[in-house]
Every structure is written in C-alpha cells, then in structure tokens.
Motif scaffolding. Structure first.
Motif, PDB file in Angstrom:
ATOM      1  N   MET A   1      -6.569 -20.867  20.672  1.00  0.00           N
ATOM      2  CA  MET A   1      -7.950 -20.944  20.282  1.00  0.00           C
ATOM      3  C   MET A   1      -8.659 -21.183  21.654  1.00  0.00           C
ATOM      4  SD  MET A   1     -10.148 -23.231  17.669  1.00  0.00           S
ATOM      5  CE  MET A   1      -9.121 -23.096  16.272  1.00  0.00           C
ATOM      6  N   THR A   2      -9.816 -20.648  21.967  1.00  0.00           N
ATOM      7  CA  THR A   2     -10.577 -20.664  23.353  1.00  0.00           C
ATOM      8  C   THR A   2     -11.411 -21.913  22.936  1.00  0.00           C
ATOM      9  OG1 THR A   2     -12.074 -19.289  22.439  1.00  0.00           O
ATOM     10  CG2 THR A   2     -10.577 -18.292  23.671  1.00  0.00           C
ATOM     11  N   ASP A   3     -11.932 -22.418  24.197  1.00  0.00           N
ATOM     12  CA  ASP A   3     -12.776 -23.440  24.094  1.00  0.00           C
ATOM     13  C   ASP A   3     -14.060 -23.120  23.325  1.00  0.00           C
ATOM     14  OD1 ASP A   3     -11.136 -24.795  25.760  1.00  0.00           O
ATOM     15  OD2 ASP A   3     -12.162 -24.482  27.468  1.00  0.00           O
ATOM     16  N   SER A   4     -14.385 -22.035  23.467  1.00  0.00           N
ATOM     17  CA  SER A   4     -15.797 -21.754  22.691  1.00  0.00           C
ATOM     18  C   SER A   4     -15.524 -21.615  21.116  1.00  0.00           C
ATOM     19  CB  SER A   4     -16.427 -20.283  23.069  1.00  0.00           C
ATOM     20  OG  SER A   4     -15.317 -19.419  22.949  1.00  0.00           O
ATOM     21  N   LEU A   5     -14.304 -20.953  20.613  1.00  0.00           N
ATOM     22  CA  LEU A   5     -13.927 -21.086  19.389  1.00  0.00           C
ATOM     23  C   LEU A   5     -13.945 -22.549  18.822  1.00  0.00           C
ATOM     24  CD1 LEU A   5     -11.723 -17.898  18.593  1.00  0.00           C
ATOM     25  CD2 LEU A   5     -13.854 -18.675  17.702  1.00  0.00           C
ATOM     26  N   LEU A   6     -13.193 -23.292  19.700  1.00  0.00           N
ATOM     27  CA  LEU A   6     -13.101 -24.962  19.319  1.00  0.00           C
ATOM     28  C   LEU A   6     -14.376 -25.376  19.004  1.00  0.00           C
ATOM     29  CD1 LEU A   6     -10.738 -26.895  18.628  1.00  0.00           C
ATOM     30  CD2 LEU A   6     -11.164 -27.487  20.987  1.00  0.00           C
ATOM     31  N   ALA A   7     -15.214 -25.319  20.051  1.00  0.00           N
ATOM     32  CA  ALA A   7     -16.471 -25.852  19.760  1.00  0.00           C
ATOM     33  C   ALA A   7     -17.262 -25.323  18.487  1.00  0.00           C
ATOM     34  CB  ALA A   7     -17.298 -25.699  20.981  1.00  0.00           C
ATOM     35  N   PHE A   8     -16.993 -24.158  18.234  1.00  0.00           N
ATOM     36  CA  PHE A   8     -17.689 -23.251  17.293  1.00  0.00           C
ATOM     37  C   PHE A   8     -17.127 -23.820  15.863  1.00  0.00           C
ATOM     38  CE2 PHE A   8     -17.550 -19.908  13.785  1.00  0.00           C
ATOM     39  CZ  PHE A   8     -19.158 -19.924  13.539  1.00  0.00           C
ATOM     40  N   PHE A   9     -15.963 -24.259  15.687  1.00  0.00           N
ATOM     41  CA  PHE A   9     -15.304 -24.508  14.430  1.00  0.00           C
ATOM     42  C   PHE A   9     -15.412 -26.084  14.338  1.00  0.00           C
ATOM     43  CE2 PHE A   9     -13.328 -20.541  14.180  1.00  0.00           C
ATOM     44  CZ  PHE A   9     -13.461 -20.245  13.110  1.00  0.00           C
ATOM     45  N   THR A  10     -15.591 -26.799  15.264  1.00  0.00           N
ATOM     46  CA  THR A  10     -15.905 -28.139  15.312  1.00  0.00           C
ATOM     47  C   THR A  10     -17.206 -28.336  14.795  1.00  0.00           C
ATOM     48  OG1 THR A  10     -14.651 -28.581  17.193  1.00  0.00           O
ATOM     49  CG2 THR A  10     -16.200 -30.379  16.676  1.00  0.00           C
ATOM     50  N   VAL A  11     -18.089 -27.415  15.087  1.00  0.00           N
ATOM     51  CA  VAL A  11     -19.617 -27.515  14.292  1.00  0.00           C
ATOM     52  C   VAL A  11     -19.452 -27.099  12.932  1.00  0.00           C
ATOM     53  CG1 VAL A  11     -21.972 -26.604  14.368  1.00  0.00           C
ATOM     54  CG2 VAL A  11     -20.776 -27.178  16.616  1.00  0.00           C
ATOM     55  N   ILE A  12     -18.769 -26.293  12.514  1.00  0.00           N
ATOM     56  CA  ILE A  12     -18.528 -25.809  11.010  1.00  0.00           C
ATOM     57  C   ILE A  12     -18.021 -27.106  10.141  1.00  0.00           C
ATOM     58  CG2 ILE A  12     -17.531 -24.277   9.516  1.00  0.00           C
ATOM     59  CD1 ILE A  12     -19.729 -23.058  11.082  1.00  0.00           C
ATOM     60  N   ASP A  13     -17.129 -27.653  11.018  1.00  0.00           N
ATOM     61  CA  ASP A  13     -16.207 -28.736  10.288  1.00  0.00           C
ATOM     62  C   ASP A  13     -17.151 -29.865  10.028  1.00  0.00           C
ATOM     63  OD1 ASP A  13     -13.743 -30.015   9.155  1.00  0.00           O
ATOM     64  OD2 ASP A  13     -13.764 -31.091  10.918  1.00  0.00           O
ATOM     65  N   ASN A  14     -18.033 -30.274  11.171  1.00  0.00           N
ATOM     66  CA  ASN A  14     -19.262 -31.309  10.973  1.00  0.00           C
ATOM     67  C   ASN A  14     -20.069 -31.003   9.928  1.00  0.00           C
ATOM     68  OD1 ASN A  14     -17.815 -32.828  12.993  1.00  0.00           O
ATOM     69  ND2 ASN A  14     -19.117 -32.092  14.515  1.00  0.00           N
ATOM     70  N   GLN A  15     -20.275 -29.648   9.523  1.00  0.00           N
ATOM     71  CA  GLN A  15     -21.162 -29.336   8.441  1.00  0.00           C
ATOM     72  C   GLN A  15     -20.691 -29.110   7.115  1.00  0.00           C
ATOM     73  OE1 GLN A  15     -22.687 -25.586   9.903  1.00  0.00           O
ATOM     74  NE2 GLN A  15     -24.115 -26.657  11.434  1.00  0.00           N
ATOM     75  N   GLY A  16     -19.295 -29.637   7.044  1.00  0.00           N
ATOM     76  CA  GLY A  16     -18.465 -29.583   5.843  1.00  0.00           C
ATOM     77  C   GLY A  16     -17.919 -28.354   5.506  1.00  0.00           C
ATOM     78  N   GLY A  17     -18.041 -27.184   6.145  1.00  0.00           N
ATOM     79  CA  GLY A  17     -17.481 -25.979   6.063  1.00  0.00           C
ATOM     80  C   GLY A  17     -16.119 -25.866   6.001  1.00  0.00           C
ATOM     81  N   VAL A  18     -15.457 -24.805   5.372  1.00  0.00           N
ATOM     82  CA  VAL A  18     -14.163 -24.488   5.030  1.00  0.00           C
ATOM     83  C   VAL A  18     -13.572 -23.787   6.204  1.00  0.00           C
ATOM     84  CG1 VAL A  18     -12.266 -23.439   3.779  1.00  0.00           C
ATOM     85  CG2 VAL A  18     -14.049 -24.669   2.518  1.00  0.00           C
ATOM     86  N   ILE A  19     -12.345 -24.428   6.872  1.00  0.00           N
ATOM     87  CA  ILE A  19     -11.893 -23.683   8.116  1.00  0.00           C
ATOM     88  C   ILE A  19     -10.419 -23.186   7.531  1.00  0.00           C
ATOM     89  CG2 ILE A  19     -11.020 -23.854  10.172  1.00  0.00           C
ATOM     90  CD1 ILE A  19     -13.084 -25.912  10.895  1.00  0.00           C
ATOM     91  N   VAL A  20     -10.265 -21.831   7.882  1.00  0.00           N
ATOM     92  CA  VAL A  20      -8.823 -21.375   7.273  1.00  0.00           C
ATOM     93  C   VAL A  20      -8.204 -20.759   8.619  1.00  0.00           C
ATOM     94  CG1 VAL A  20      -7.786 -19.530   6.042  1.00  0.00           C
ATOM     95  CG2 VAL A  20      -9.780 -20.395   5.215  1.00  0.00           C
TER      96      VAL A  20
END
Length: 469
Positions: A1-20
């Motif tokens: 996972m690239t740094d930009s993707l990691l940052a993106f899904f970190t934001v999604i996780d903080n918002q309570g989103g589902v990560i698959v």
C-alpha cells in the motif's frame, strides 16, 4: 500500500468507514455494467472508499461516471477522494473547473426554464400539464442531486393524477428518492399507496421492482424474515431492465439467499430456496449462495461458513449489505453451531474449534455469548479444567454439554395439554347437542334477491333473511 493510500484509508477509518483489505472475486467493469442510473456512481464510490485493492480503479470510474451525469457535487467528492488516494494519477492531476462551471450554469438555466413552464401550466389550470411539469422538474432535481426538492416536486404530482399508471409513476419516483436518502420507512409508505388491485400491464411490469425495493426497505430496518420473503418472491421472468437501477439478478440471489440462511430452518430452505422454481433460476447467477444453502441443508455447517467467508469481501462492498453483513454472518454462524450440537449430549471444544474456527473471537467466548443470550441451550464445564487424567469427554479443554428438557416433564406437559384440548372439544360438542335438542339453532332460509335500478348505480342488493325458530 502506498503512502497516499495509507493516508486515505486512515481518514476513512477515523470516520468510521468499512475497510476491506481482501480482493473481491468480481471484476469491477463487469460488475458495474449490470446497473444503470444513479446507483452506478453510488456503488463505484462505495467501492473506492472501502476496497484497498480496487480503490484507485473504482474512484477513477466514479469520476468518469460523475462527469457523464449532471450532479456537480458527486464530481467534487469523487475527485477529492482520488486526489488524496492517488495524486499521481492523470485523472487526479487537474480539476475540471470548466466542466463544473458549464454543468452548474446549465443546471440553473434548466431549473429556471422548468419553473417558468410549470408556472404557465398552473395559470392555465391544465391538470395533466401541471402533473407533467412537476414530474419533469422532479426528474431534473433528482439528476442534479437535490433530492429534497425532487421529493417535493414528485409529491405535488399527487393531486393531479387520474389513472392507475400515473399513480404508479408517482409512487416509483418517490420510492427512488427515498431509497437514495435511505428513508426505509418512507419506501413502505409510498409502496402501500400504489393501486395493488389494478390488472394493468404497467403494474405487472412493476412487480419485480416493488418486491425488490420492499426487500431493501425491510433489510434497512433489519426485518430480515420479511426481507427474505420479498426477495424470494421476485419473478425470474421479468427483464432486469425493469429493476437494474436498484439491483441486479445476482443481487437478488445474494440478498435472498443470505437472508434466508439467517432466518429460515432447514425445511424452509429446501422448499423455498433450493426447490423454488423461480428463485432457483436466480441462484444460477450466484452459485456459491446455492452451494452454501445446500451445505447447510445437508448438515455440512463448517463448509457452509467457509463458503460464505470466501465471499465476505464482495458483500462488504455492496451498498445495501455492507452495514448488515456482521449481524447476518453472526446469525448464520449461530444457527450452524446450534444445528451442529443437536445430535450430541456433549461436544469437545477442540472439535468445535476445528469446525468453526474464528480468528476474530475464540469459540469459548462465542459459546458463552450464545448461552447467555439463550440461543444455545448448553453448559460449559470449567471445573475439570486443570485435570489431565480424565477422559476426553470430561476435560474442560474439550467439553460442552447440551442441556435437554426433562423427558418426564415433557411427556407430562404434552399429556396435560392433550387432555385439556379433548375436554374443551367435548364441552363444545355437548353444548351444540343441547342447543339442537332445545330447538334453539339459528337456521338460515334461502336467499332472495331484489334488483334495484334507477337508484344512481346502486346495483343489486341481496337480502339474507334469518329467523329464530
């Protein structure tokens, strides 16, 4: 996972989103071709915000889909997500300000035009033109993403409808808006106002759509048995174009199969799912669901759970199932464990762990939760935990004892209920015989009819004469 993707899904996780993190089994291009309308963007956008392997491809497709429509807010959201997740992609390099300005200007001009036309129709007091003007305005608002204004415009159509087809059209428009706004209760309300008694071809054509959106409404309210019944009743002979703005045939099979597994017993699964001629054809679009149901019916519970787990990533990327997958899987898993325990008086924990291993939770904690909730009638023996000299059926490391009802008490309860039922029937028969002997029965005479004409369309009135003898 690239740094930009990691940052993106970190934001999604903080918002309570589902990560698959696992890759789904479907091909994104083939998957999205099964749909039309606004649901295409919704599904692509959800996949882009949830699936790590498909994030970039889904967001790029969502940006392209947004530009094919007329909703500027969707383009802004998709572009912003793509810019954060993959800033090096060409689609994320330049924000298309010219397209955005043009589409916003065009939307404003179209809104003014439609409002002016509707005002003219109202001045002329032509009901059909007023209805069509509100419909055109509602469709326009829906296409640009103003769902509140669309719902108001569609609601204003009701006073001007005059045929069953027009009533059905109003209901379908309002259901579409309510579905996008996730107002599950309103969907049921709008569907109940459709003229169910009509025999028109339009209503028959609408049946698959009505059953699917009713199922989605029940699913959204977590009324799983009603949702399962609605999906299982969808007509397989209907063209997918009649409902593909909401779901696909594959979705019908998945929704119906999962909900049936979570709510029905083995006999109903065999009769209503595997042996049902219509739904069996839907299962051809999702053979893994048919396989999971057949495995449950045949007592292969661990295989059933394994089959479903292999497709968990796919279901977590569905806009309607994502929220409910943890609960549905938990209910199916609990049913499997309960059915597995039925033939035994005691089962080893080692055996249960091997059959129903769950990385997220130990089988011991899961059994404790099921016993505490009353789902499983059993006991866990913790007394002999430290013992190593006892037999395998007495060590805590491998003992769960089922709790069965006392056969003597069960027999006595059954006998007592049978005696009470027989006593009630005997009393009713004696009372009937006494009434007949006393000649107190209410005897109905032959019905006579008198037809009245000229009473303003009253029709035939039937008199039923009864006398007490």
């Amino acid at each position: 996972m690239t740094d930009s993707l990691l940052a993106f899904f970190t934001v999604i996780d903080n918002q309570g989103g589902v990560i698959v993190k696992d890759a789904p089994k479907f091909d994104l291009d083939l998957y999205i071709q099964s749909y039309r309308g606004r649901t295409r963007f919704d599904r692509l956008f959800l996949i882009g915000r949830s699936s790590v392997p498909l994030c970039v491809d889904a967001l790029k497709a969502a940006v392209a889909e947004a530009k094919r429509g007329r909703d500027p807010q969707r383009y802004r959201e998709a572009f912003e997500c793509l810019r954060i997740a993959a800033p090096s992609e060409p689609e994320a390099a330049t924000f298309d300000k010219a397209w955005l300005d043009n589409i916003e200007t065009a939307n404003q001009n179209e809104t003014r035009r439609l409002l002016a036309e509707l005002k003219g129709y109202k001045n002329n007091l032509i009901k059909e033109s007023i209805r069509m003007g509100n419909e055109d305005l509602g469709k326009h608002y829906e296409s640009i993403g103003d769902l509140n204004a669309a719902a108001e415009a569609y609601t204003r159509m009701r006073p001007d409808v005059s045929t069953p087809k027009q009533i059905i059209d109003v209901g379908r428009h309002l259901v579409s808006v309510a579905l996008q706004r996730r107002e599950w209760g309103m969907i049921t309300s709008h569907l109940s106002k459709m003229p169910s008694g009509t025999n028109s071809d339009e209503y028959e054509h609408m049946q698959p759509y009505i059953r699917i959106v009713m199922g989605l409404s029940m699913l959204g309210q977590e009324r799983f048995p009603e949702a399962a019944a609605s999906f299982l009743a969808v007509d397989v002979n209907a063209s997918p174009t009649s409902y593909n703005e909401v779901a696909s045939p594959n979705d019908v099979a998945v929704y119906g199969g999962l909900l049936a597994l979570a709510t029905m017993d083995r006999a109903d699964l065999q009769r209503k799912v595997l042996d049902a001629p219509d739904f069996r054809q839907f299962l051809e679009h999702a053979p893994h669901i048919r396989r999971a149901v057949a495995q449950f019916v045949n007592g292969r519970y661990s295989a059933c759970i394994s089959t479903l787990e292999a497709y968990r990533a796919d279901y977590l990327l569905d806009i309607y199932l994502q929220k409910h997958i943890p609960k549905l899987y938990a209910e199916i898993r609990s049913k499997c464990i309960v059915q597995y325990m039925i033939p035994f008086s005691c089962v080893s924990l080692d055996t249960l762990e091997a059959a129903f291993s769950n990385p997220a939770q130990s089988i011991e904690d899961e059994l404790f939760t099921m016993i505490q909730s009353g789902t499983l009638q059993a006991r866990i023996n913790a007394i002999d935990k430290a013992s190593t000299n006892t037999s395998s059926c007495e060590r805590f490391a491998c003992l769960v004892t089922t709790v069965s009802a006392n056969p003597r008490v069960k027999l006595q309860s059954t006998a007592l209920a049978t005696a009470q039922s027989y006593e009630k029937q005997a009393i009713d028969r004696l009372r009937r015989m006494s009434l007949a002997a006393a000649d107190l029965e209410l005897k109905g005479q032959r019905k006579t009819s008198t037809a009245f004409s000229g009473l303003g369309g009253v029709g035939d009135i039937i008199y039923d004469e009864a006398t007490m003898v």
